[in-house]
Scaffold this motif. Structure first.
Motif, PDB file in Angstrom:
ATOM      1  N   GLY A 230       0.786  -1.230   0.000  1.00 33.91           N
ATOM      2  CA  GLY A 230       0.000   0.000   0.000  1.00 33.91           C
ATOM      3  C   GLY A 230       0.816   1.278   0.000  1.00 33.91           C
ATOM      4  N   ALA A 231       2.135   1.210   0.217  1.00 38.05           N
ATOM      5  CA  ALA A 231       2.975   2.415   0.234  1.00 38.05           C
ATOM      6  C   ALA A 231       3.091   2.989  -1.171  1.00 38.05           C
ATOM      7  CB  ALA A 231       4.357   2.075   0.785  1.00 38.05           C
ATOM      8  N   LEU A 232       3.023   4.305  -1.284  1.00 36.23           N
ATOM      9  CA  LEU A 232       3.140   4.960  -2.576  1.00 36.23           C
ATOM     10  C   LEU A 232       4.560   4.805  -3.133  1.00 36.23           C
ATOM     11  CD1 LEU A 232       1.116   8.223  -1.869  1.00 36.23           C
ATOM     12  CD2 LEU A 232       0.464   6.378  -3.422  1.00 36.23           C
ATOM     13  N   LYS A 233       4.661   4.590  -4.431  1.00 40.98           N
ATOM     14  CA  LYS A 233       5.958   4.277  -5.029  1.00 40.98           C
ATOM     15  C   LYS A 233       6.910   5.459  -5.098  1.00 40.98           C
ATOM     16  CE  LYS A 233       4.815   0.098  -7.505  1.00 40.98           C
ATOM     17  NZ  LYS A 233       4.971  -0.698  -8.745  1.00 40.98           N
ATOM     18  N   GLY A 234       6.394   6.671  -5.049  1.00 41.47           N
ATOM     19  CA  GLY A 234       7.281   7.826  -5.081  1.00 41.47           C
ATOM     20  C   GLY A 234       7.882   8.177  -3.735  1.00 41.47           C
ATOM     21  N   LYS A 235       7.373   7.551  -2.678  1.00 41.74           N
ATOM     22  CA  LYS A 235       7.827   7.847  -1.330  1.00 41.74           C
ATOM     23  C   LYS A 235       8.998   6.932  -0.977  1.00 41.74           C
ATOM     24  CE  LYS A 235       6.044   8.487   3.369  1.00 41.74           C
ATOM     25  NZ  LYS A 235       4.860   8.363   4.249  1.00 41.74           N
ATOM     26  N   ASP A 236      10.130   7.544  -0.571  1.00 46.06           N
ATOM     27  CA  ASP A 236      11.343   6.780  -0.277  1.00 46.06           C
ATOM     28  C   ASP A 236      11.769   5.956  -1.481  1.00 46.06           C
ATOM     29  OD1 ASP A 236      11.410   7.802   2.321  1.00 46.06           O
ATOM     30  OD2 ASP A 236      10.152   6.191   3.081  1.00 46.06           O
ATOM     31  N   ARG A 237      11.853   6.611  -2.619  1.00 46.59           N
ATOM     32  CA  ARG A 237      12.330   5.974  -3.848  1.00 46.59           C
ATOM     33  C   ARG A 237      13.825   6.232  -3.973  1.00 46.59           C
ATOM     34  NH1 ARG A 237       9.636   2.095  -6.839  1.00 46.59           N
ATOM     35  NH2 ARG A 237      10.926   1.717  -8.679  1.00 46.59           N
ATOM     36  N   TYR A 238      14.564   5.248  -4.462  1.00 46.41           N
ATOM     37  CA  TYR A 238      16.014   5.368  -4.542  1.00 46.41           C
ATOM     38  C   TYR A 238      16.474   5.429  -6.000  1.00 46.41           C
ATOM     39  CZ  TYR A 238      16.098   4.314   0.415  1.00 46.41           C
ATOM     40  OH  TYR A 238      15.910   4.365   1.774  1.00 46.41           O
ATOM     41  N   TYR A 239      17.372   6.390  -6.267  1.00 48.56           N
ATOM     42  CA  TYR A 239      17.967   6.539  -7.592  1.00 48.56           C
ATOM     43  C   TYR A 239      19.482   6.569  -7.444  1.00 48.56           C
ATOM     44  CZ  TYR A 239      13.239   7.874  -9.001  1.00 48.56           C
ATOM     45  OH  TYR A 239      11.885   7.884  -9.242  1.00 48.56           O
ATOM     46  N   SER A 240      20.180   5.963  -8.390  1.00 54.00           N
ATOM     47  CA  SER A 240      21.641   5.871  -8.294  1.00 54.00           C
ATOM     48  C   SER A 240      22.283   7.230  -8.533  1.00 54.00           C
ATOM     49  CB  SER A 240      22.181   4.859  -9.295  1.00 54.00           C
ATOM     50  OG  SER A 240      22.218   5.405 -10.605  1.00 54.00           O
ATOM     51  N   SER A 241      23.411   7.434  -7.878  1.00 58.29           N
ATOM     52  CA  SER A 241      24.164   8.674  -8.043  1.00 58.29           C
ATOM     53  C   SER A 241      24.562   8.874  -9.499  1.00 58.29           C
ATOM     54  CB  SER A 241      25.417   8.630  -7.156  1.00 58.29           C
ATOM     55  OG  SER A 241      26.212   9.773  -7.346  1.00 58.29           O
ATOM     56  N   ASN A 242      24.967   7.798 -10.168  1.00 58.17           N
ATOM     57  CA  ASN A 242      25.388   7.919 -11.568  1.00 58.17           C
ATOM     58  C   ASN A 242      24.249   8.375 -12.467  1.00 58.17           C
ATOM     59  OD1 ASN A 242      27.994   7.122 -10.955  1.00 58.17           O
ATOM     60  ND2 ASN A 242      27.643   4.973 -11.480  1.00 58.17           N
ATOM     61  N   ASP A 243      23.047   7.814 -12.246  1.00 59.45           N
ATOM     62  CA  ASP A 243      21.894   8.200 -13.061  1.00 59.45           C
ATOM     63  C   ASP A 243      21.510   9.654 -12.821  1.00 59.45           C
ATOM     64  OD1 ASP A 243      21.779   5.720 -14.163  1.00 59.45           O
ATOM     65  OD2 ASP A 243      19.827   5.164 -13.337  1.00 59.45           O
TER      66      ASP A 243
END
Length: 332
Positions: A281-294
């Motif tokens: 049930g958690a929203l996907k944009g909350k606490d989403r992780y993206y790589s430093s390189n990207d």
């Protein structure tokens, strides 16, 4: 001539039979750590292999694609490190061979369940103990392009727990007729609400990490088309939505990072959830992780600056740039 062809066919069948007889199936496999799963590869089996069958000595281990050469099983939750016997049976319809190996299955950590990696090094999070995430889908008639108003409102809520403004309030104040917000709109709205901010260059993306280490948060404007897409819908790393092509400008908030397996993954609030959620049930944009390189590549191609929001002036913060002398960029 007819007898000659027949003789050739018979000799060919006999040779084929001899080849099968002299090339029996031999089971062999390799396994590797796939973060939230163990990957099994029986393709290295030799001989005349016509079928594969995988099995496990433990009922908690469910092998997927158990009749394929390449298979896997998810690491079970709620179980510590354990040794499990994995068996591969191969055959050709006449003969078969069996290979069993003991595999040490790692504990299913939160890090693994998120799809982030195996080993956690340092981590920093500048989260606060009250709710401040916003999904831009709930921001009025211009929701599709309200990542700017949503991101800046989140930043102000982080700065001031008592702030009650909404993303729609921000939209009503700047560009109320619609359209993408620009980076100068973000800065002006922060200044309007007396939120301490400055803009830094990202000539070195490590500047973002330094600001997080000092207790600040960051607003980025970047081309999300450059950011890698998620391979697993339940993982919390990489992009979870479609971006049609280059030039997909977008605003996100960075509030922390994790160093995992030698790489840096930034903890973000991405407002582009539009009610998409995980199984829990958690929203996907909350606490989403993206790589430093990207993120580095995505800012290099769009807006190579960052807006820093801070509660207290940073002692060793990066030197800010003059925002009147830079080209501002928009996000949807």
């Amino acid at each position: 001539m007819r007898y000659k062809v027949y003789a050739l066919l018979v000799s060919g069948l006999l040779a084929c039979g001899e080849d099968e007889k002299n090339n029996p199936p031999v089971a062999s496999f390799e396994f590797s750590d796939g973060i939230d799963r163990v990957i099994l590869d029986g393709g290295i089996s030799t001989g005349n292999v016509l079928f594969y069958q995988w099995s496990s000595s433990d009922a908690s281990i469910v092998i997927e694609n158990s009749y394929d050469a390449e298979s896997f099983f998810k690491i079970p939750a709620g179980v510590g490190v354990k040794d499990v016997d994995i068996t591969l049976t191969v055959g050709d319809g006449k003969a078969q061979d069996v290979k069993t190996e003991s595999i040490t299955v790692p504990e299913f950590s939160l890090l693994r369940s998120y799809g982030l990696g195996k080993t956690l090094g340092n981590e920093v999070s500048n989260n606060v103990d009250y709710e401040w995430y916003l999904d831009q889908s709930n921001s009025g008639e211009h929701s599709l392009v309200n990542c700017g108003p949503s991101s800046v409102t989140m930043a102000i809520k982080w700065f001031d727990q008592n702030f009650t403004g909404s993303a729609q309030d921000a939209r009503n104040m700047r560009r109320p007729g619609g359209g993408w917000w620009y980076t100068n709109d973000i800065i002006d709205y922060l200044n309007y609400h007396h939120v301490s901010n400055r803009t830094i260059t990202l000539d070195q993306f490590s500047n973002v990490k330094a600001e997080i280490d000092e207790g600040n948060i960051i607003i980025l404007c970047l081309d999300m088309y450059v950011v890698a897409a998620a391979k697993d819908l339940e993982h919390r790393v990489n992009k979870f939505y479609e971006t049609g092509g280059a030039g997909w400008g977008h605003f996100i908030v960075i509030k922390g990072y994790k160093e995992v397996d030698g790489s840096i993954l930034y903890e973000t609030y991405d407002p582009y959830s539009f009610d998409r959620s995980y199984v829990n049930g958690a929203l996907k944009g909350k606490d989403r992780y993206y790589s430093s390189n990207d993120l580095d590549a995505a800012t290099n191609t769009w807006w190579d600056y960052a807006i820093v929001v801070e509660r207290l002036a940073s002692e060793g913060g990066r030197k800010e740039v003059d925002v009147t002398r830079i080209v501002h960029k928009p996000g949807r």
